[in-house]
Design an enzyme around this catalytic site. Sequence first.
Site, PDB file in Angstrom:
ATOM      1  NE  ARG A 142      -3.363  -0.135   2.994  1.00 46.99           N
ATOM      2  CZ  ARG A 142      -3.860   0.089   4.208  1.00 46.99           C
ATOM      3  NH1 ARG A 142      -3.565  -0.738   5.206  1.00 46.99           N
ATOM      4  NH2 ARG A 142      -4.622   1.141   4.432  1.00 46.99           N
ATOM      5  CG  HIS A 173      -2.882   4.515   8.985  1.00 50.22           C
ATOM      6  ND1 HIS A 173      -2.261   3.942   7.908  1.00 50.22           N
ATOM      7  CD2 HIS A 173      -4.170   4.068   8.953  1.00 50.22           C
ATOM      8  CE1 HIS A 173      -3.104   3.148   7.265  1.00 50.22           C
ATOM      9  NE2 HIS A 173      -4.275   3.216   7.864  1.00 50.22           N
ATOM     10  CG  HIS A 185      -7.020  -4.379  10.889  1.00 50.33           C
ATOM     11  ND1 HIS A 185      -5.951  -3.927  10.159  1.00 50.33           N
ATOM     12  CD2 HIS A 185      -8.105  -3.703  10.438  1.00 50.33           C
ATOM     13  CE1 HIS A 185      -6.376  -3.012   9.297  1.00 50.33           C
ATOM     14  NE2 HIS A 185      -7.668  -2.859   9.461  1.00 50.33           N
ATOM     15  CG  ASP A 255      -7.443   2.889  11.516  1.00 48.69           C
ATOM     16  OD1 ASP A 255      -8.491   2.597  10.909  1.00 48.69           O
ATOM     17  OD2 ASP A 255      -6.323   2.428  11.192  1.00 48.69           O
TER      18      ASP A 255
END
Length: 338
Positions: A142, A173, A185, A255
């Site tokens: 990414r 981020h 996550h 987030d």
Amino acid sequence: MSESKAFISGCKGLVLTAEERSFFADERPWGFILFGRNIGERSQICDLVAALRDSVGNSTAPVLIDQEGGRVQRIRPPLVPQYPNGAAIGELYRRDKDLGLRVAWLLGRLHAFDLTSFGITVDCLPVLDVPVPGSHDVIGNRAYGHDPETVTAIGRALAEGLKAGGMLPVMKHMPGHGRTLVDSHHSLPVVNSSLEVLTASDFLPFVAMKDEAMAMSAHMVFTAIDPDNPATTSPKVVQEIIRGHIGFDGLLMSDDVSMNALAGDMNARARAIIDAGLDLILHCHGIMEEMKSVADAVPILTGDRLRRANAAEAAFREPDNSDEEALRSEFDGMFALA
């Protein structure tokens, strides 16, 4: 129009349930976010976006999505093209800087053509993280590169392309997710690098783009700044680094509050994020009990939060008069030559 509360909410499916409509009408989130579970066919997406806005009585309520390209692309073919990941853009930039910057701008502009056709107005892009060797692939391809200069140049071009198409970018981020060794996550990343190292690398793209309207926080502990709290719930990281050193005075959203990097129940997490000084809490999963817990914890937007939210909404501009077909042809040709 009623005052908005300091959160962004997801919903569960392809259409709003009666319970969701009632919840949104009562709790008035500032905006909404879509995920793959919300994506069916074209008219359904347009109808869902309209229904979300109608539920809060605001025809311009921001609707967000993560539409990067590569593996993070919520709307996919045949509705829109499959776009390359950040690393592919970075590879073109390394070969030819002018070509790479043009491709990055084009990617942002094409995303804007796609997303605004559904009524979506905010793209959680660019990714300004600078990965280091051995870091987890939660960022991985990414990223646009492994140095701050490349990441900044491509990130800025992408953001300009989005804005030229009438959308708002969200930098992510903040203050940098590139050194993570685990996926936030699932668990809490801890970064032990010195403040000098972070300042000389990870923070630089955000400093360079500090005047953008919106950014998303990182669920990571930076032991050199605050060894006890991830950035998202750390007043020290938010005030000293994000607002202070980086100089970002835009709208700062978390987030996803559901991610396992954070501790406590949803209400406790949401309160900690607000107490740390973030402006908005992001809740993505569409799980009603969690949504209620978050809504119960967040305040109405007032003071600096309201000022920043108003500034973000005022940053939207009319799309330029670009020829979509010509830009798509140019973009495709650049990759054909690569």
